[in-house]
Design a protein around this motif. Structure first.
Motif, PDB file in Angstrom:
ATOM      1  N   PHE A   1       0.742   7.079   0.554  1.00  8.37           N
ATOM      2  CA  PHE A   1      -0.189   8.412   0.396  1.00  8.37           C
ATOM      3  C   PHE A   1      -1.249   7.696   0.247  1.00  8.37           C
ATOM      4  O   PHE A   1      -2.511   8.192   0.683  1.00  8.37           O
ATOM      5  N   PHE A   2      -1.594   6.463  -0.326  1.00  6.63           N
ATOM      6  CA  PHE A   2      -2.799   5.833  -0.477  1.00  6.63           C
ATOM      7  C   PHE A   2      -3.375   5.412   0.974  1.00  6.63           C
ATOM      8  O   PHE A   2      -4.564   5.594   1.422  1.00  6.63           O
TER       9      PHE A   2
ATOM     10  N   THR B   1       3.531  15.128   2.220  1.00  7.98           N
ATOM     11  CA  THR B   1       2.500  15.784   1.395  1.00  7.98           C
ATOM     12  C   THR B   1       1.240  15.439   1.627  1.00  7.98           C
ATOM     13  O   THR B   1       0.170  16.362   1.190  1.00  7.98           O
ATOM     14  N   THR B   2       0.790  14.116   1.739  1.00  2.00           N
ATOM     15  CA  THR B   2      -0.340  13.795   1.997  1.00  2.00           C
ATOM     16  C   THR B   2      -1.184  14.431   3.076  1.00  2.00           C
ATOM     17  O   THR B   2      -2.367  14.757   3.027  1.00  2.00           O
TER      18      THR B   2
ATOM     19  N   LEU C   1      -4.634   8.447   2.506  1.00  2.00           N
ATOM     20  CA  LEU C   1      -5.901   9.136   2.044  1.00  2.00           C
ATOM     21  C   LEU C   1      -7.130   8.094   2.621  1.00  2.00           C
ATOM     22  O   LEU C   1      -8.011   8.777   3.299  1.00  2.00           O
TER      23      LEU C   1
ATOM     24  N   VAL D   1       8.516  11.992   2.628  1.00  2.00           N
ATOM     25  CA  VAL D   1       8.045  12.991   1.610  1.00  2.00           C
ATOM     26  C   VAL D   1       6.539  12.850   1.248  1.00  2.00           C
ATOM     27  O   VAL D   1       5.910  13.778   1.162  1.00  2.00           O
ATOM     28  N   LEU D   2       6.317  11.510   0.955  1.00  4.64           N
ATOM     29  CA  LEU D   2       4.823  11.253   0.571  1.00  4.64           C
ATOM     30  C   LEU D   2       3.967  11.768   1.439  1.00  4.64           C
ATOM     31  O   LEU D   2       2.778  11.934   1.510  1.00  4.64           O
TER      32      LEU D   2
ATOM     33  N   THR E   1       0.738  -1.172  -0.015  1.00  5.84           N
ATOM     34  CA  THR E   1       0.019   0.024   0.031  1.00  5.84           C
ATOM     35  C   THR E   1       1.030   1.170   0.082  1.00  5.84           C
ATOM     36  O   THR E   1       1.739   1.549   0.931  1.00  5.84           O
ATOM     37  N   PRO E   2       0.969   1.905  -1.083  1.00  3.91           N
ATOM     38  CA  PRO E   2       1.609   3.373  -0.920  1.00  3.91           C
ATOM     39  C   PRO E   2       1.391   4.138   0.056  1.00  3.91           C
ATOM     40  O   PRO E   2       0.109   4.159   0.544  1.00  3.91           O
TER      41      PRO E   2
END
Lengths: 366, 360, 582
Positions: A173-174, A312-313, A177, A308-309, A170-171
């Motif tokens: 950022f996903f 940002t999220t 989210l 980083v991700l 699972t990335p």
């Protein structure tokens, strides 16, 4: 014997040989190892800085990248000349090395800040996030990894392994989210983004000695509500980033404990009636920990990339968030500076991790 | 004496060609939970490949299509409906179509990235590992430095270098693939180099040296062919990492423009704001697509890894009376690969080799 | 072999031992064990019945795959999950007799340690590298009831002293890597003894050790029985070890028990054909002297003055150190010569530098000092390029049959390599006729050329390896422990093939081995290495019968011989020797 000839990895501490006369080597092995390992930081940083410099510069100068098209050509040329970007690349490179040597990583283009200042301002936030994530990763990954090894090839093991792969697949950022959607938007339990509520943020910034690490600052205010607010903001980003690393830890612990469980010394423990659980928890865990810790050093890289991700999220105003902003603004001086500085941080962290691994392994200590 | 000539009479059973094919062999070898994981992974991967290949047939709309045949716009952020089963994005694209087309992008990037990194990584690893010396030392330090660095950041730098950050269809895919390649070369390098170093000290390579074979002949005839056995395994692991890196690039705005190709990470980036307002469909489906594909490929890779390692491989239980009594050394397959479980128990009579010269 | 299938199963209660009756420490009844492998189910143990009386040492002897280790592990219930067993293993415990096969995991844990303990083959892997030895000894005590830290430590020190670890008060806090191989094995034995087990299962306890250390460990095991009253099940392939320690011997072959007898009658009067062959295959000191004398007699005049194929003077080999650290000196100031057609046997224990010498002659290890002349080339400072042309005059046989062939090539392709490399053939098919001839010379069927290495047994592979080494009829062959990974019967066959080839081809040879008896069979002269130095060199009978050097005497005296009566005398002689050396 041939292994010695090949000298496959100068980093592996040379303490594996034991002569028939008993001990050999005496003290000093560890210190020597630490010194050599420390010296190896230099080429590592040098290589990364060099690679990044030439790569970034191969696209042209940063002024054209940031401003090109928005300035008249003669104005652009004047600025390029002023900044010295019309000099031969190698001269620029030497100047850049000289700057870095004195701790000057350059000035950002978009907001004219020293890169080191950017690091100080936003580094604390990233550090805090990494800390939460590591705590989550340790609490979740290591015990579950040992459990999976204990139940190997049974249903529980399969479930835990799928869980580990899902953590990794699972990335961040996903995951972020989804967590936001469920816990912030639908359930409304936790804040959507940011590091603290605006009011609390102002309170903390007005402290006499703000550290930038909000958890510490929140305790400084002495207001439990502020602490609670800071922690509430940390839960989702911490979990999103932590589970990524937890999945890696789980798999690592499981594989290493299983391989250790098939060694003679575990059989030997078994042959003296030591319980299976204790074999996993004591005998297999600690030797398995050595490769795990070494790999953990490499996880720092994953964690930083993930940060980083995640930032940002969750609009977590840290180094990663800032890096993404500079990337959007095509501010390549800032990008280059931050990347170079991260290279230093990664190299030093890996050094520390290797030393810890060496400390755990008694074969190196003596 | 008679022992060995009796052995000669036992003709080893050759495995049929079908059984020796990589995947088929592993499925047959696996049991229980391991087989379940391997088969699940294979099914997911197969679906992914089929979707990628037949995307134009499966997707109802194009990846950059904003309005239907009637010329009417799809509309922005429409919830799932019969026309748009997974709804539309903030940019007015059909989510379902973009997810399907995204599979094609992901597959292309994986293939290009893997092909490139194999060539570069394998060649470097082989040369470095077998020849050794200062080339080896320099390459190891360089690769270790790159390996320890966040892959995503490097990929960003690479994609800036290659495309200046923006890109078109194939340019975008190539740029992404090359960025990923550069990042993963050190991994291939490390694995192949370690293999080459190990094989270099195997007796058959030393034997070739004693015979007087040239360095080139040894490297390609003996070392290269034996060191590539682990490659299929690294493929699967790197394929999944490539997808994640691609999505990460897209998420940070360094991927492929929406009008050039469909890319899951980009769509997720655009969905950040949607989520805050409770719009779930724009984030959920591309995200799930990434998770599923990575899950499938990783399952295949992990299962193959377990099966390759006798310590991690599970085996069937047998009935006490089953099996022929056989001299272990002539079990088909021989000591090289056969009786993993027995080998550890019965390590051979003259095991003196263990303790003899290795400590020198 | 098929014609003499071992069919005569002896009864469990042999006439010599039946009086022991039910006072047995362990009684195995009709035990069968099957394993699930990739190649299907394999039956490792097939209907074995055994018993061990109180204070008795039972040796289970057999070659690889005979099922001896599996049988022994069953006594502790230590089989992997892939194994299924039937039959019964009755163990005499404090709580009466229990059947190990039927015990639950929890009950097994209670039995393991106080009732039966195990000593492993490889002491360096049987100790956990990250824990202190004292902790590891105490771990067993903790597993069987509460014990205070202090008491556990006292007991650990006590047992360390008993197994002969000097200065146990300090060394109890050492980590395993701080001990030598022999000391580690003493600690492994201490870990077993501390729980006072009635039965110790020792699985090849001396196989990983050098012969001089082996003698010490055997002495310690003998004391275990005398001072602690433990019964011992000794798993071994070494007939000398059996003769030294065992009261009674059980011979296993292919999972079955083929013979059981007390030690003196087994060696004096073996009943089963397999046992007879096994005993006959064991190399004995003095076995090769006659042939060596005969070979020396027929040598032409002036041979002694002929130019040696290998001549080392002041040879020194130092491995490169890591990052400025001084390297390890493997060979230091060694002089020797090998004349044409002569076999020099090089003997030594681990770390003696014997393999390094062999490798340096073949140009695999760099010479760092002195002079080494091989086939007219000075190897000190030689470049691979200038030596490569002479490589057709040199053959090498490696120790490990498992890795000496490229697994992706057929045997014929591998054997054809020398022909192709030196331009005698353009490809493997071209060389096939010559390859077939070679395979015949090493007594392998021609059809084996089409097989892959893993389809051959270890002994077959080692013979194919010989074929490859002599392919170009080199005047010099280096054999580095060519038989040490093989079973004794297979070893005999390979040695026979070697002797035949040496006679027919007349190559000079450096034969490296750790086993004096093996070297004696093949060598004209014997050189003994110790810690990088050549301590003694001379004709075979001279070195073996009248050794001049103290180390050679010790080495010779430590070698157990497969004859219990003779061995008992040798044991006393060794103890006198050790005592006299102080």
């Amino acid at each position: 014997m041939t292994a010695l000839l090949d000298d496959p990895d100068p980093l592996i501490p040379a303490a594996s040989t034991t002569s028939e006369n008993g001990k050999r080597g005496g003290g000093g092995g560890l210190l020597r190892y630490i010194i050599i390992r420390f010296l190896l930081i230099i080429p590592t940083v040098f290589i990364l800085v060099t690679v990044v410099f030439f790569l970034m510069r191969s696209t042209g100068d940063p002024i054209t990248a940031a401003q090109g098209g928005r300035l008249p050509p003669d104005e652009l040329a004047r600025r390029i000349h002023e900044a010295g970007y019309d000099q031969p690349l190698f001269v620029q490179y030497l100047q850049y090395l000289g700057q870095i040597f004195t701790g000057n990583f350059g000035t950002t283009f978009s907001d004219h800040q020293q890169v080191t200042t950017v690091l100080v301002t936003y580094g604390a936030a990233t550090l805090e996030l990494a800390f939460y994530a590591l705590i989550v990763a340790f609490i979740v990954g290591i015990p579950l990894g040992m459990l999976a090894a204990y139940f190997r090839d049974k249903g529980w093991d399969a479930a835990l392994r799928i869980f580990a792969i899902l953590c990794y697949a699972t990335p961040v950022f996903f995951a972020g989210l989804l967590l936001k959607l469920i816990f912030s938007v639908w359930l409304g339990w936790l804040p959507v983004s940011g590091r603290a509520s605006i009011g609390d943020e102002l309170t903390m910034q007005s402290l006499p000695h703000p550290t930038g690490i909000y958890l510490i600052d929140a305790f400084q205010t002495g207001d439990p509500a502020v602490v609670g607010d800071v922690l509430a903001h940390a839960v989702l980003p911490g979990i999103a980033l932590g589970f990524l690393t937890a999945g890696v830890f789980l798999r690592l612990v499981r594989t290493n404990v299983i391989s250790t469980l098939s060694t003679d010394y575990v059989s030997s423990g078994r042959s003296r009636g030591v319980s299976e659980f204790r074999l996993v928890r004591k005998h297999a865990y600690r030797p398995a920990l050595i490769p795990i810790i070494t790999v953990m050093g490499l996880q720092i890289a994953l964690l930083l990339g993930g940060a980083v991700l995640t930032e940002t999220t969750f609009e977590w105003k840290g180094l990663g968030f800032q890096l993404a902003q500079y990337l959007q603004a095509r501010d390549y001086v800032a990008v280059q500076g931050i990347v170079a500085m991260l290279a230093v941080i990664v190299a030093i962290t890996n050094f520390i991790v290797d030393v810890i691994a060496a400390l755990i392994d008694p074969r190196v200590r003596y | 004496m008679a022992t060995t000539s009796a052995m000669a009479l036992v003709v080893p059973r050759k495995r049929s060609l079908l059984e020796r094919l990589p995947i088929v062999h592993q499925v047959r070898q696996s049991v229980g939970v391991q087989r379940g994981m391997l088969v699940t992974g294979l099914v997911i991967t197969a679906v992914f490949v089929i979707v990628a290949v037949f995307a134009p047939l499966i997707a109802p709309y194009g990846f950059a299509q904003l309005h239907g045949a009637n010329g009417k716009d799809f509309g922005s952020q429409q919830p799932p409906s019969p026309e748009h089963i997974w709804g539309t994005t903030v940019g007015g694209y059909d989510v379902f179509s973009r997810v399907i087309w995204g599979a094609q992008t992901a597959a292309s990037v994986i293939i290009v990235a893997i092909v490139l990194s194999i060539f570069a990584g394998v060649l470097l690893g082989l040369v470095s590992g077998y020849l050794g010396g200062w080339i080896d030392r320099v390459l190891v330090v360089v690769c270790d430095a790159i390996y320890a660095f966040p892959t995503l950041l490097l990929a960003i730098v690479m994609s800036i270098v290659i495309s200046g950050g923006q890109s078109q269809v194939w340019g975008g895919i190539l740029a992404a693939a090359i960025s990923i390649t550069v990042v993963y070369i050190p991994q291939y390098f490390r694995v192949i180099r370690a293999e080459a170093v190990r094989i270099k000290s195997e007796a058959y390579v030393e034997s070739a040296k004693v015979v007087g074979a040239s360095t080139g002949r040894i490297m390609f005839k003996h070392v290269f062919r034996n060191s590539t056995r682990t490659l299929p395994l690294i493929f699967t692991l790197n394929a999944s990492e490539a997808i994640l890196t691609l999505a990460g690039l897209g998420f940070l705005g360094f991927g492929i423009e929406p009008s050039s190709a469909s890319e899951w990470g980009y769509d997720l980036n655009k969905a950040i704001a949607d989520v805050t307002s409770g719009i779930w469909w724009t984030a959920l489906y591309p995200g799930l697509a990434i998770v599923l594909v990575v899950l499938g490929i990783t399952l295949v890779g992990e299962s193959m890894n377990d099966l390759a390692d006798p310590r991690l491989r599970g085996r069937r239980a047998v009935a006490a009376t089953a099996g022929e009594t056989a001299d272990i050394s002539v079990v088909p397959g021989g000591p090289n690969e056969a009786p993993g479980g027995l080998e550890s128990l019965e390590p051979g009579a003259g095991i003196e080799e263990e303790g003899i010269e290795v400590r020198e | 072999m098929n014609a003499t299938n071992p069919a005569q199963k002896p009864t469990a209660h042999d006439k010599h031992t039946s009086h022991r009756g039910t006072g047995d420490t362990v009684r195995i009844d009709g035990l069968s064990v099957s394993f699930s492998t990739d190649a299907g189910a394999v039956k490792a143990v097939d209907g074995v019945s055994l018993h061990v009386g109180a204070g008795e040492v039972l040796a289970i002897v057999g070659e690889s795959g005979s099922g001896k280790t599996v049988t022994a592990r069953t006594i502790l219930g230590l089989l992997p999950e892939t194994a299924t067993s039937s039959g019964a293993v009755f163990l005499n415990t404090d709580r009466g007799e229990v059947d190990v096969v039927t015990l639950t995991n929890k009950q097994l844990r209670q039995v393991r340690g106080p009732d039966v303990a195990m000593v492993f083959q490889e002491p360096s892997t049987a100790l956990n590298p990250v824990f202190k030895v004292g902790w590891q000894i105490a771990e067993g005590l903790r597993a069987h009831g509460k014990i205070s830290k202090k008491d556990a430590r006292t007991q650990a020190i006590d047992i360390l002293r008993k197994v002969g670890i000097p200065d146990p008060e300090t060394r109890v806090d050492y980590y395993p890597h701080q001990f030598s191989g022999g000391q580690k094995q003493r600690i492994v034995i201490a870990m077993a003894l501390v729980l006072g087990p009635k039965l110790i299962v020792a699985d090849e306890p001396t196989t990983a050790l050098d012969v001089t250390v082996q003698a010490e460990i055997l002495e310690l095991l003998r004391r275990c029985r005398v001072e602690f009253g433990s019964s011992i099940v000794l798993i071994t392939h070494n007939m000398g070890v059996v003769a030294d320690l065992a009261d009674r011997v059980a011979v296993m072959y292919n999972g079955q028990l083929v013979e059981q007898a007390d030690v003196s009658s087994l060696f004096a009067n073996p009943q089963n054909d397999y046992t007879k062959r096994l005993l006959a295959a064991v190399p004995r000191i003095g076995g090769g002297t006659v042939e060596a004398v005969e070979r020396a007699r027929v040598r032409p005049k002036g041979w002694a003055e002929s130019e040696p194929v290998v001549k080392a003077s002041g040879l020194r080999i130092q491995y490169p150190g890591r990052l400025g650290r001084a390297g390890f000196v493997a060979v230091d100031g060694v002089d020797f010569e090998i004349r044409p057609g002569e076999v020099l046997g090089l003997v030594g224990e681990s770390g003696s530098g014997k393999t390094t010498i062999g490798r340096s002659i073949a140009g695999l290890t760099r010479v760092t000092g002195g002079s080494l002349k091989v086939l007219g080339h000075e190897m000190n400072g030689v470049s691979e390029r200038s030596f490569r042309g002479s490589r057709d005059q040199l053959g090498f046989v490696f120790q490990d049959p498992a890795s000496s062939f490229n697994p992706l090539l057929t045997i014929a392709q591998c054997v054809a390599e020398p022909f192709i490399v030196h331009g005698r053939a353009s490809n493997a098919a071209d060389a096939r006729a010559a390859v077939d001839e070679l395979l015949e010379a090493v007594q392998l069927p021609k059809s084996f050329g089409d097989r892959y290495p893993h389809e051959l047994s270890g002994g077959q592979r080692q013979r194919a390896s010989l074929a490859r080494a002599i392919a170009l009829k080199p005047p010099l062959l280096i054999a580095d422990e060519p038989t040490s990974a093989l079973d004794v019967s297979v070893q005999q066959r390979v040695l026979e093939v070697f002797a035949d080839l040496q006679r027919d081809f007349g190559f000079a040879c450096l034969f490296i081995s750790h086993d004096l008896a093996v070297v004696d069979i093949v060598a004209d002269r014997i050189a003994v290495m110790h810690l990088g130095r050549l301590v003694e060199e001379g004709a075979g009978e001279q070195v073996l019968e009248a050794p001049q050097d103290a180390y050679t005497r010790r080495l010779l005296a430590s070698l157990p011989v497969p004859d219990p009566i003779e061995q008992a005398k040798r044991r006393e002689a060794l103890q006198e020797l050790v005592a006299s050396e102080g």
